[in-house]
Scaffold this active site. Structure first.
Site, short mmCIF file in Angstrom:
data_model
loop_
_atom_site.label_atom_id
_atom_site.label_comp_id
_atom_site.label_asym_id
_atom_site.label_seq_id
_atom_site.Cartn_x
_atom_site.Cartn_y
_atom_site.Cartn_z
N GLU A 21 0.82 -1.22 0.00
CA GLU A 21 0.00 0.00 0.00
C GLU A 21 0.85 1.27 0.00
O GLU A 21 0.74 2.11 0.89
CB GLU A 21 -0.95 -0.01 1.19
CG GLU A 21 -1.98 -1.14 1.10
CD GLU A 21 -3.06 -1.08 2.18
OE1 GLU A 21 -2.89 -0.31 3.13
OE2 GLU A 21 -4.08 -1.78 2.05
N GLU A 53 -6.37 -7.98 -0.96
CA GLU A 53 -6.86 -7.95 0.42
C GLU A 53 -8.35 -7.66 0.43
O GLU A 53 -8.85 -6.90 -0.40
CB GLU A 53 -6.18 -6.84 1.25
CG GLU A 53 -4.72 -7.03 1.57
CD GLU A 53 -4.19 -5.93 2.49
OE1 GLU A 53 -5.00 -5.24 3.14
OE2 GLU A 53 -2.97 -5.75 2.52
#
Lengths: 682, 682, 682
Positions: free
Chosen positions: A160, A318
């Protein structure tokens, strides 16, 4: 059954849908019984993948240069034994404490100019040579050690990625970036950044500073835009530094990093070019009041964007099987939402359903984040729903690698988002993303596969392009839109279009600027802001609609008005126009639709004109149920998704083959949210 | 009349209720006529105590080592002449300017890592050797000079201690604290703080930093919890440093510091152990809309907690006779609230009613804070109400030292509060204190004396223990609760119980964790958060109630469900259970009661079961009127408190002796808020 | 037609109303066709003035000591050729980058003690000798070069001065300021700042620091007040440094700086004394919901204040012809508002209507701010409305220099505002300005010319003085108010009057303090704060009104109560009183009127008593239409302003001469907001 040659697999050595999770066995090194149980539960949930190594640096290199791969060796062994594949993350998302202690330059300097203390994750300088060297070294060690294992499915760079750093090293890199961008000519930069305003003229490049909070932040949008472009470029450079050893040692292992959907801190379009495939982390707020439509809509939008970066399947790297821990209200997925959200991902092109996380940690700030296995460790509703998803994915495995074909594109452009954020005026909250999504809604409801693209994308394959609030338009973009329409395409633009160029300098001579003025054949004279409760009437034939937030008064030239304002001093002014030009049509929406009903009416008309049909045209769907499709040469696959808590009944025109139950059916019944996957021979 | 041996006096040399105030004559040194008038007004208000020396350092030590006690000598003389006692504060709550100028280390470093400028009060480093030395020196001087004066009633250390400091000295002290706590074993710390998460592993203790705002604050709850424990311990250490000269020179003068009620910045339970008696500052928001019940409830709760620290009377060291100056709306006490609040304090165990402040200062940020004597200086409504309290206290003086006996305890634990604040998940606002108070409400309404204790307290004396949201449970606590129930006690626990251990590591194997799983005999599978307006139905027999905020789904094992959820997917799941185990009973509430009505019904049932009666069982009280009691060997004293603006009429079953009017009466009448104190021979 | 000798012109060499704008041709140096078009459009809009040089420093002095006035020479030439006058700004509002780079001392240090990075405008140290030297130098160059040009109408010092600096240089200047103010006697300062509170005593002046955010800000109001006075004085000193070369070289060119209306960061009364004439920037939020009355009211209030500083005409230096770009909702002026707001300015004494800005910049943070000429560059509604204003101003040019005569004054005092902001107590938001404006409303509605003055102003010329919330009263102010009333004036005071002296020390002996106690002949015992929704009834004869926010209980002595509280425990207490004293009357309002209706009733009564008539008494005006007047020896000019979106019809008692249409009319008709200017021979 399916012809493989039309399918595009992320890793052709494993042409299957993934069902996996982030997995951190380093947190349980002292509990071998738990590590063993993990593998039993992985199989029980029909999972075939584990993502490892995210944030494991301190475990792998306990002191500078002292490497210990034992836990990771063991993890590979165990997952392989359980029949699973591994995605291996590079550990650069969180640096070890010893590294920050010895080399403070690796810690970011914040926008106030202060260097952060050690803490948090994702807090490394983007430029630091030391950090890049240390990252490349451990990446090389990982590639050397695990690159040949058959179970290695893909590389996952960092985690991320986001944020910026205002340290002297980054400042210097930014100065070099400016020199390159502005041809080492400070007067070019001065013009581009319009520094004659407020005496902001630069004498030379050495005077350039990042946009400090107590400096030029918010003052000079040319600087701010340049900084954000630099941050994206520096992030790409950071990624590419990580890829050097990976490319060298494991040329066949595909590489990704996990995006965060519509996050606009980075220009993902540019980053995507460096990656082999796209993956992203999806966390809709299932169950939020008022989110019945908006949440699945926003998730679908992000899925479609991720597919559109490379026009091929991606991974949902995710998601939560149950609940997140970082919202002000952390609501658990009600029964059925998990299957619905999993199938939704696949419907839009994901070839995986993956979770953060497999097993909840006992401590740390994410200890309450949902996981496949919770602190209890025994059977739970969540685990059952994960099993259901595992079973479903196995049953529909043949959709892996199938394609999605879009005739419609919606433009959502990060640089345009930045320019709108830099815009002092109109309204504080420009609502760019929400506006773009409001035009996507009629497409999503109809199950019309839609590409979400940036303003630089090739438009030639589309029948219809929707470009809401394309405030920043450079000449190349205007040319592309112009050519698209003249060649027969239909374009929908709105208020706030063509206002500034790529340097955030306003177009002169009328808005929408440059070529767009002729393309839409309207001039937007005044773009007015309404107070939150204010409404302006809009009449379209016999019907009356409402404008909110933003109302432009426009002067059509060759364009025809198809709707008019009906209240206030705007009364009688054109509110929506269409210009027939070349072989195509350019629509211009001059106002923000208060409730989406005008957009629905407009899109119904336009879709009929351009001849784009719903995925399954002959079915009546209640609100909250949608059907999207993927296909290959032989089959079309229909993903029926129900996001209604109260469930739904749907009657199909004829029986379809249900891939999960392996039966034919024409009557679909949902008692709660859920999903059904149907197959039809072409 | 009363047998002295059962009474516990704070200072046995003066066995009387105190009626006093903070007094700052150093602000009026140039106005002898005011200093003289002060004593006349003190007597007129029937006051017998003055608290002096708070923040007087710069007056007493004008330059380093140059002491001048003249104003304080004079103050002692004048107050003694007026028949008053003195509580003498050490001046460490605010340092002189010269001290900060010469020794910058005495100023705190804030959580950003920056040292504060001189300003505010309560802004000293907790660790600074210089500050400790200078404080000890002036404390010694004070003890030498005033320790033998008969009028010295007590010592008052500093003032409203709070806050932390992030300076290098405190960091080093924290490192030493960690070494002691974790046995000089970094791997023990790494496990306790779960540093395998996000690569946060420590190589050695020297890497430990305080939780800086741009560092590990909010990331590592093990660190944060340790820091807060350290801050309490360092505050204790600071207090004990101050006590060295006091203990040495004035061993018979009792010592306190003033607490701030339910303030959770420090673990008052630990600090209480260092003090001879408890005192606190009580500032309810009398008159706030919607606070008719909650404000007196919260004040009562804090009073009971202060009494429970040492199970003996305490002082209400500060309160306002009229108004505060630091709220967004500073509402004055309406007529009658002053008497009601004063008697409330005594009812719960205070042996004083004291004010901040005797005379309003002319300047400074508290110049508009209410006082006994205002800037006018002549007769006022406030002064009259203070006189009324003075008269009342003199009439009821015999209650001084009498006891309060609790059969019920409610657990409100500061470390548990910290752990809940560290919890990322569920809901942003955990509402721990409000939840605890919602269980105290049915007890308060009934006038049932209740101890408010922390989780480490001895439970053996109670019939009923209520432990709401006891999220953090170490083994010792679980053992104590278990033994309490098995030996015949009744325990009430709720959702969010037994989730983490003392290091904030989650219990494995099911919640509530460890021994509690068997004690309650339920497993809490999912703890769900509701959005603010969401409600879930709960049915108890024929009645329907509402859950809000938090709803747990639980699986009873041996426990019996006494209520069930009636809506949503939770429908049919147990909502409240009871487990009969050993000689006792363990109730488990799985949801947050939306409006308190379920808790009222539950407590009615439980109080009947355990045989605990209201203070005065045969009286019907309107909402907002409560009766609490104290007693000695001979008498029971009933404190009837009316918090209703509109007043009330109450009929007693038989006449009681009214201590103030010195008559017998069975018909009580309040025209406004107020209080009556009744006596009954046992 | 008019007798010149009674008129007061800002620059007698050009006795005309100005219609002008800020003009930044340095942003268009590369576009000669635009610079040429500018002049055509200027004439087309009937504009006769351009304000140049604001923020032009970097253009004029590209490197230290390297001056280049070519663009400014050219601008003067072009504007002169177009028949325009110029107001020349000194460039000190934004420093060049090279200056900050070479001399960091010119950048401000913020209240946290950190030096800002280069950025923003208005960010120079007020004290820096380098900055003052550099400013004086370029000012001298400008005066030398342009001082003799006939087209130079006035000097404009810097721009919208504001803010403070906490650097070591400013700290030292503040220390010197304190020494001067407190006669080099630290004990005088200690008493004035009441430093005996919280041990804040200063040993000597060297210990003084600015009120740092993490220091004494908010703690010591004496310090804060002194700091704010110092900042005003230092700003005056900065201005006077700029004026040295201007005065020397161009003694006949009048000097101003542009104020920001009721901005309270500086004490404009003191700054006004250094200026030759007043100018200000007016940006009402036309069209905001609920602002129909409040917005024109607030604008009128600020206009009247600007006229009152020097009791002569002023300039409205900036306004927007269309829209601003810095509000959360930037609403455009609906049709007609521009004329209405322009004429409103003139009605209250402005001899100009000027805009920010003439031509919108292409970049910079104000690129979306409205302008006479927008990015389109062609004809627009805005340009038409500017033309209409240009035409109107030319038609009414004879009103230039005419006077406004006030018999009423309203006190709005900046130092009083500061003291109220420093006040911890009562309510967080004191609403001082809104309260003052609520008393101005009945005057504005009636078109009664009103002076807005500070507490130091001479009162002898007024019949009526209204002094709401005059919390800070020094002896001189009290004396002046006392003399005003005893000599026959009528005074209206309110709650929160006479509480502190000029050092923010509370008056002792009763409020309102000192002489005011006898003047009003009431003592205010309790000043209570109400919660937002709370109301207290007030009865006046048969009518019932409502108090909100603040309710004082007062004890009249000789004063007569004319209204009483009717609810709560305040019931029966006087709510409004009048004291007949000497030849005059002193009214005391003890509460805040919830909706203005009590104030309207009270003012109706008082205006009748003192014999003050509306501007045009025999006309009935709908809400939102007002008529104000100016006059000279021969004529009265009536400015009829309509702020109603729906327009209005008004019938005059007899025909008046309409200066714009050059006809006589008695029937006025507005279809939208707008304005008409009438003339009547005296």
């Amino acid at each position: 059954m399916d012809s493989v040659n039309t399918k595009r697999y992320i890793n052709p050595t494993f042409p299957h849908l993934l069902h996996g999770a982030d997995y951190n066995p380093e947190q349980w090194k002292d509990a071998p019984e738990i590590l063993q149980e993990d593998m039993r539960l992985m199989r029980l949930a029909e999972m075939n993948e584990m993502t490892v190594g995210v944030f494991s640096w301190a475990e792998l290199e306990k002191e500078e240069g002292v490497f210990d791969f034992s836990f990771l060796d063991d993890t590979f062994d165990r997952v392989e034994a359980a029949g699973g594949k591994l995605i291996l993350a590079t550990p650069s998302g969180a640096r070890p404490r010893w590294l920050a202690q010895k080399y403070p330059e690796v810690l970011r300097v914040n926008r106030d100019g202060n260097r952060a203390h050690y803490g948090f994750r994702h807090n490394h300088c983007l430029t630091s040579p030391v950090y890049r060297e240390k990252v490349a070294l451990i990446d090389r060690k990982l590639a050397e050690r695990y690159g040949k294992r058959k179970s290695l499915y893909a590389w996952h760079i960092s985690n991320e990625l986001s944020g910026d750093c205002y340290c002297p090293l980054c400042r210097q890199a930014f100065i070099e970036w400016c020199k390159r961008t502005y041809h080492n000519d400070i007067s070019e930069l001065n013009h581009a950044w319009w520094t004659s305003f407020w005496s902001h003229r630069y004498n030379d490049f050495s005077q350039i500073e990042p946009p400090y909070a107590d400096g030029d932040l918010g003052v000079c949008s040319g600087l701010t835009l340049s900084w954000r472009r630099f941050v994206t470029d520096q992030t790409v450079s950071f990624i590419e530094n990580e890829m050097i050893p990976l490319r060298q040692l494991t040329p066949d292992i595909p590489v990704t990093t996990n995006f965060m959907g519509t996050f606009d801190g980075l220009n993902y379009s540019k980053i995507a070019k460096s990656l082999d495939f796209i993956s992203w982390d999806s966390y809709p707020e299932w169950g939020v009041p008022g989110g019945e439509i908006n949440e699945p809509l926003a998730a679908a939008f992000a899925h479609e964007e991720c597919r559109s970066y490379k026009h091929k399947p991606f991974l949902m790297m995710e998601s939560t099987p149950s609940v997140v821990n970082w919202r002000s209200v952390c609501k658990r997925k009600a029964p059925g939402f998990h299957l619905a959200s999993a199938v939704q991902a696949v419907a839009h092109g994901s070839d995986s359903v993956q979770y953060f996380q497999f097993r909840q940690g006992r401590g740390g700030m994410e200890k309450m984040h949902g996981a496949v296995v919770d602190h209890f460790g025994g059977p739970t509703r969540t685990f059952s729903e994960v099993q259901q998803v595992g079973h479903t994915l196995r049953q529909i495995d043949e959709v892996c690698g199938t394609e999605s074909h879009a005739e419609v594109a919606v433009i959502y452009d990060r640089e345009n988002a930045w320019a709108l954020q830099c815009l002092d005026g109109l309204q504080q909250d420009k609502k760019y993303l929400q506006t773009v999504q409001s035009y996507y809604l009629p497409l999503w409801k109809r199950g019309i596969t839609t590409d979400i693209i940036d303003r630089t994308a090739d438009l030639s394959a589309y029948k219809l392009v929707i470009a809401p609030m394309l405030y920043m338009t450079d000449d190349a973009t205007a040319d592309r839109l112009d050519a698209f329409v003249r060649n027969g395409g239909t374009l929908v633009g709105t208020y706030c279009t063509g206002v500034v160029n790529e340097n955030d300098l306003c177009h002169l001579g009328g808005c929408p600027g440059g070529k767009l003025l002729e393309l839409f054949s309207v001039r937007a004279e005044e773009c007015d802001a309404l107070y939150p409760q204010e409404r302006v009437g809009v009449s379209l034939g016999e019907d009356v609609y409402s404008a909110a937030d933003i109302v432009e008064t426009v002067w059509p030239w060759k364009a025809r008005a198809i709707a008019h304002y009906s209240t206030g001093y705007y009364e009688g002014n054109a509110a929506c126009t269409v210009n027939d030009i070349g072989l195509g049509h350019a629509y211009y929406m001059a106002f923000r639709d208060a409730d989406g009903s005008f957009i629905e009416a407009l899109m119904r008309r336009i879709l009929a004109e351009v001849g784009i049909m719903p995925a399954m045209p002959d079915v009546t769907l209640p609100e909250g149920v949608v059907i999207h499709e993927r296909h290959d040469d032989t089959y079309r696959y229909f993903f029926v998704q129900c996001f209604r808590t109260q469930g739904a009944k749907i009657t199909l025109p004829h029986p379809y083959y249900d891939l999960v139950s392996r039966t034919y059916t024409a009557a679909l019944r949902f008692l709660s949210p859920g999903a059904i996957v149907l197959r039809e021979r072409k």
